[in-house]
Design a protein around this motif. Structure first.
Motif, PDB file in Angstrom:
ATOM      1  N   ALA A  34       0.828  -1.214   0.000  1.00 22.01           N
ATOM      2  CA  ALA A  34       0.000   0.000   0.000  1.00 22.01           C
ATOM      3  C   ALA A  34       0.858   1.257   0.000  1.00 22.01           C
ATOM      4  O   ALA A  34       0.548   2.232  -0.694  1.00 22.01           O
ATOM      5  CB  ALA A  34      -0.927  -0.014   1.216  1.00 22.01           C
ATOM      6  N   PHE A  35       1.940   1.229   0.764  1.00 23.30           N
ATOM      7  CA  PHE A  35       2.749   2.441   0.937  1.00 23.30           C
ATOM      8  C   PHE A  35       3.589   2.764  -0.293  1.00 23.30           C
ATOM      9  O   PHE A  35       3.598   3.911  -0.759  1.00 23.30           O
ATOM     10  CB  PHE A  35       3.651   2.293   2.164  1.00 23.30           C
ATOM     11  CG  PHE A  35       4.463   3.523   2.448  1.00 23.30           C
ATOM     12  CD1 PHE A  35       3.883   4.620   3.070  1.00 23.30           C
ATOM     13  CD2 PHE A  35       5.802   3.585   2.091  1.00 23.30           C
ATOM     14  CE1 PHE A  35       4.624   5.769   3.320  1.00 23.30           C
ATOM     15  CE2 PHE A  35       6.555   4.729   2.332  1.00 23.30           C
ATOM     16  CZ  PHE A  35       5.961   5.816   2.959  1.00 23.30           C
ATOM     17  N   ILE A  36       4.299   1.790  -0.852  1.00 23.71           N
ATOM     18  CA  ILE A  36       5.206   2.134  -1.949  1.00 23.71           C
ATOM     19  C   ILE A  36       4.454   2.450  -3.241  1.00 23.71           C
ATOM     20  O   ILE A  36       4.983   3.149  -4.113  1.00 23.71           O
ATOM     21  CB  ILE A  36       6.278   1.042  -2.185  1.00 23.71           C
ATOM     22  CG1 ILE A  36       5.660  -0.255  -2.703  1.00 23.71           C
ATOM     23  CG2 ILE A  36       7.098   0.811  -0.920  1.00 23.71           C
ATOM     24  CD1 ILE A  36       6.700  -1.330  -3.060  1.00 23.71           C
ATOM     25  N   ALA A 192       7.437   3.024  -7.517  1.00 23.67           N
ATOM     26  CA  ALA A 192       7.233   2.203  -6.315  1.00 23.67           C
ATOM     27  C   ALA A 192       8.567   1.671  -5.789  1.00 23.67           C
ATOM     28  O   ALA A 192       8.803   1.647  -4.573  1.00 23.67           O
ATOM     29  CB  ALA A 192       6.283   1.053  -6.624  1.00 23.67           C
ATOM     30  N   VAL A 193       9.434   1.249  -6.699  1.00 25.39           N
ATOM     31  CA  VAL A 193      10.740   0.731  -6.282  1.00 25.39           C
ATOM     32  C   VAL A 193      11.567   1.820  -5.605  1.00 25.39           C
ATOM     33  O   VAL A 193      12.243   1.565  -4.597  1.00 25.39           O
ATOM     34  CB  VAL A 193      11.489   0.128  -7.488  1.00 25.39           C
ATOM     35  CG1 VAL A 193      12.922  -0.250  -7.103  1.00 25.39           C
ATOM     36  CG2 VAL A 193      10.753  -1.098  -8.023  1.00 25.39           C
ATOM     37  N   ARG A 194      11.506   3.042  -6.117  1.00 26.09           N
ATOM     38  CA  ARG A 194      12.216   4.152  -5.467  1.00 26.09           C
ATOM     39  C   ARG A 194      11.741   4.350  -4.037  1.00 26.09           C
ATOM     40  O   ARG A 194      12.541   4.608  -3.123  1.00 26.09           O
ATOM     41  CB  ARG A 194      12.022   5.452  -6.263  1.00 26.09           C
ATOM     42  CG  ARG A 194      12.871   5.561  -7.506  1.00 26.09           C
ATOM     43  CD  ARG A 194      12.923   6.987  -8.024  1.00 26.09           C
ATOM     44  NE  ARG A 194      11.620   7.517  -8.357  1.00 26.09           N
ATOM     45  CZ  ARG A 194      11.027   7.383  -9.536  1.00 26.09           C
ATOM     46  NH1 ARG A 194      11.623   6.702 -10.499  1.00 26.09           N
ATOM     47  NH2 ARG A 194       9.835   7.910  -9.772  1.00 26.09           N
ATOM     48  N   GLN A 195      10.429   4.218  -3.833  1.00 31.11           N
ATOM     49  CA  GLN A 195       9.891   4.362  -2.488  1.00 31.11           C
ATOM     50  C   GLN A 195      10.388   3.245  -1.574  1.00 31.11           C
ATOM     51  O   GLN A 195      10.663   3.466  -0.392  1.00 31.11           O
ATOM     52  CB  GLN A 195       8.358   4.363  -2.534  1.00 31.11           C
ATOM     53  CG  GLN A 195       7.758   5.599  -3.168  1.00 31.11           C
ATOM     54  CD  GLN A 195       8.115   6.863  -2.401  1.00 31.11           C
ATOM     55  OE1 GLN A 195       7.926   6.938  -1.185  1.00 31.11           O
ATOM     56  NE2 GLN A 195       8.650   7.842  -3.102  1.00 31.11           N
ATOM     57  N   ALA A 196      10.511   2.039  -2.119  1.00 29.01           N
ATOM     58  CA  ALA A 196      11.028   0.922  -1.328  1.00 29.01           C
ATOM     59  C   ALA A 196      12.467   1.177  -0.907  1.00 29.01           C
ATOM     60  O   ALA A 196      12.850   0.896   0.242  1.00 29.01           O
ATOM     61  CB  ALA A 196      10.920  -0.378  -2.126  1.00 29.01           C
ATOM     62  N   PHE A 197      13.267   1.710  -1.808  1.00 30.81           N
ATOM     63  CA  PHE A 197      14.649   2.044  -1.451  1.00 30.81           C
ATOM     64  C   PHE A 197      14.691   3.189  -0.428  1.00 30.81           C
ATOM     65  O   PHE A 197      15.423   3.121   0.562  1.00 30.81           O
ATOM     66  CB  PHE A 197      15.440   2.444  -2.695  1.00 30.81           C
ATOM     67  CG  PHE A 197      16.055   1.293  -3.427  1.00 30.81           C
ATOM     68  CD1 PHE A 197      17.210   0.691  -2.952  1.00 30.81           C
ATOM     69  CD2 PHE A 197      15.482   0.809  -4.597  1.00 30.81           C
ATOM     70  CE1 PHE A 197      17.785  -0.375  -3.620  1.00 30.81           C
ATOM     71  CE2 PHE A 197      16.056  -0.253  -5.276  1.00 30.81           C
ATOM     72  CZ  PHE A 197      17.211  -0.853  -4.789  1.00 30.81           C
ATOM     73  N   LYS A 198      13.908   4.217  -0.653  1.00 34.06           N
ATOM     74  CA  LYS A 198      13.931   5.392   0.218  1.00 34.06           C
ATOM     75  C   LYS A 198      13.532   5.047   1.643  1.00 34.06           C
ATOM     76  O   LYS A 198      14.090   5.591   2.615  1.00 34.06           O
ATOM     77  CB  LYS A 198      13.001   6.466  -0.349  1.00 34.06           C
ATOM     78  CG  LYS A 198      12.976   7.759   0.460  1.00 34.06           C
ATOM     79  CD  LYS A 198      12.074   8.784  -0.206  1.00 34.06           C
ATOM     80  CE  LYS A 198      12.045  10.085   0.608  1.00 34.06           C
ATOM     81  NZ  LYS A 198      11.168  11.107  -0.039  1.00 34.06           N
ATOM     82  N   HIS A 199      12.564   4.138   1.805  1.00 39.82           N
ATOM     83  CA  HIS A 199      12.022   3.806   3.130  1.00 39.82           C
ATOM     84  C   HIS A 199      12.353   2.374   3.538  1.00 39.82           C
ATOM     85  O   HIS A 199      11.667   1.807   4.388  1.00 39.82           O
ATOM     86  CB  HIS A 199      10.503   4.015   3.121  1.00 39.82           C
ATOM     87  CG  HIS A 199      10.091   5.422   2.832  1.00 39.82           C
ATOM     88  ND1 HIS A 199      10.087   6.413   3.792  1.00 39.82           N
ATOM     89  CD2 HIS A 199       9.684   6.021   1.676  1.00 39.82           C
ATOM     90  CE1 HIS A 199       9.676   7.555   3.257  1.00 39.82           C
ATOM     91  NE2 HIS A 199       9.427   7.336   1.975  1.00 39.82           N
ATOM     92  N   PHE A 200      13.397   1.809   2.950  1.00 39.45           N
ATOM     93  CA  PHE A 200      13.732   0.397   3.151  1.00 39.45           C
ATOM     94  C   PHE A 200      13.815   0.016   4.627  1.00 39.45           C
ATOM     95  O   PHE A 200      13.222  -0.979   5.067  1.00 39.45           O
ATOM     96  CB  PHE A 200      15.068   0.098   2.460  1.00 39.45           C
ATOM     97  CG  PHE A 200      15.524  -1.328   2.582  1.00 39.45           C
ATOM     98  CD1 PHE A 200      15.068  -2.297   1.696  1.00 39.45           C
ATOM     99  CD2 PHE A 200      16.409  -1.710   3.588  1.00 39.45           C
ATOM    100  CE1 PHE A 200      15.484  -3.616   1.798  1.00 39.45           C
ATOM    101  CE2 PHE A 200      16.827  -3.035   3.702  1.00 39.45           C
ATOM    102  CZ  PHE A 200      16.365  -3.980   2.809  1.00 39.45           C
TER     103      PHE A 200
END
Length: 297
Positions: A34-36, A192-200
Motif C-alpha cells: 500500500a505504501f510504496i 514504487a521501487v524508489r519508495q522501497a529504497f527510500k524507506h527500506f
C-alpha cells in the motif's frame, strides 16, 4: 463519514495489526504494498470500527474489502453511505473468494462480481522455490548451473546500509536498459521501487543481492504477509546475465522465506511476458480475485 487520508509511514503499526492477522492473504493486505504504490494509486486509508479501510484512485475510487476484528457490515454500510454522499459508484477491488462470499452473504444480490485474472497472486510452495526440484523446473536449474560456471566468484549478500546505494545504482541501470521512461507500467513500477529504497529500513524490508565479478547483478526485496506466506515485492536482474534471475529468486527465498509455507510473488498485471515467467515456476495456485460493484435493490 469516513475520514480517509493519505497513507503515511507512521501508519505501519496499526495497519499491520489489522492486515496481518485479519487480512485475506493477498498482496493488498500488506503495508509495504500500500505504501510504496501510494503515489501511483492515490491510496487513502482510515481505521473504522476496528477495521482497515483503504481506497484507491480518487477519480474512479475503489475500496479494498475491509479487514479487522470489527463488524464489517457496519463498515461497509459506511462505505456505501460515503459513496452516496460523493455520488460515486461503490466498487471493491481485489476480493478473494472468501471475501466475495462474505460480501454476497451480507448483501445478497446487491453486488455484481467480475473476476479479475490480471490481479491474481501467484502462490508457490516455499520448498519448491528453494530446491527447484523435479523435471518441470529443470530449465531453472540449468540456468543456475550456467551462472555458477560463468561466475564462480558469485555470492549472495543481504542488503544493508553499507551496500544499499550500490544496489540502487544497479536498479537505475536496469531501468535505463529496460527503457522504463517510455513504458507506463515500468515507469509506475520504478516509482514504487524508489519508495522501497527510500524507506527500506523504516518498512523493515528484507533485501538480498547477487554479486558476480564484484558487481551487483540482481536484487530482491520482500517481507511477511502473514504467518504462512512471505511476500516478494521486487526482483530485478540484468537480462544479459544468464541465470541471474533464477539465482536471486532461489537465494532470496532460502535466506528470507524458509520459515514460511508459501511464497507470494504478486500478480502479473496482465503483462504477457511476466505471466509466462511466473507460470514457468509452476505456482501452487493463482489466487482468484474479483471486483464487486454495488447495484442495490
Amino acid at each position: 463519514m469516513l475520514q480517509l487520508r493519505e497513507i503515511k509511514i507512521e501508519d505501519k503499526e496499526w495497519f499491520d495489526s489489522l492486515a496481518v492477522q485479519y487480512g485475506y492473504g493477498t498482496l493488498e493486505y500488506n503495508f509495504t504494498t500500500a505504501f510504496i504504490w501510494r503515489k501511483i494509486f492515490n491510496t487513502k486509508v482510515c481505521q473504522v470500527d476496528g477495521c482497515l479501510v483503504c481506497m484507491s484512485d480518487t477519480k474512479k475510487p475503489s475500496f479494498l474489502y475491509p479487514c479487522g476484528d470489527g463488524d464489517k457490515k457496519i463498515v461497509i454500510d459506511k462505505i456505501i453511505s460515503y459513496c452516496a454522499d460523493k455520488e460515486i459508484a461503490v466498487v471493491f477491488h481485489s476480493l478473494s473468494e472468501k471475501a466475495r462470499e462474505e460480501l454476497e452473504n451480507m448483501y445478497p444480490g446487491k453486488f455484481e462480481f467480475t473476476e479479475d485474472r490480471d490481479a491474481g497472486d501467484y502462490i508457490y510452495e516455499t520448498q519448491s522455490l528453494m530446491t527447484l526440484s523435479g523435471k518441470k523446473l529443470s530449465a531453472k536449474r540449468n540456468h543456475i548451473n550456467r551462472f555458477e560456471e560463468n561466475y564462480p566468484d558469485w555470492k549472495y549478500e543481504p542488503i544493508t546500509k553499507e551496500n544499499i546505494d550500490e544496489v540502487y545504482q544497479m536498479n537505475l541501470k536496469w531501468c535505463e536498459e529496460s527503457d522504463c521512461q517510455n513504458d507506463k507500467g515500468l515507469r509506475d513500477e520504478a516509482c514504487a521501487v524508489r519508495q522501497a529504497f527510500k524507506h527500506f529500513f523504516e518498512l523493515k524490508l528484507d533485501g538480498g543481492l547477487i554479486r558476480a565479478g564484484g558487481r551487483v547483478v540482481a536484487f530482491s526485496m520482500g517481507d511477511k504477509l502473514n504467518d504462512d506466506i512471505y511476500l516478494v515485492h521486487i526482483e530485478k536482474a540484468f537480462a544479459d546475465i544468464n541465470g541471474a534471475y533464477p539465482m536471486i529468486n532461489k537465494q532470496f527465498v532460502i535466506n528470507n522465506a524458509s520459515n514460511y509455507k508459501y511464497v507470494d510473488r504478486e500478480d502479473d498485471a496482465g503483462v504477457e511476458g511476466l505471466r509466462r515467467a511466473k507460470l514457468s515456476y509452476r505456482p501452487y495456485a493463482v489466487v482468484k480475485k474479483y471486483r464487486a460493484r454495488y447495484i442495490g435493490d
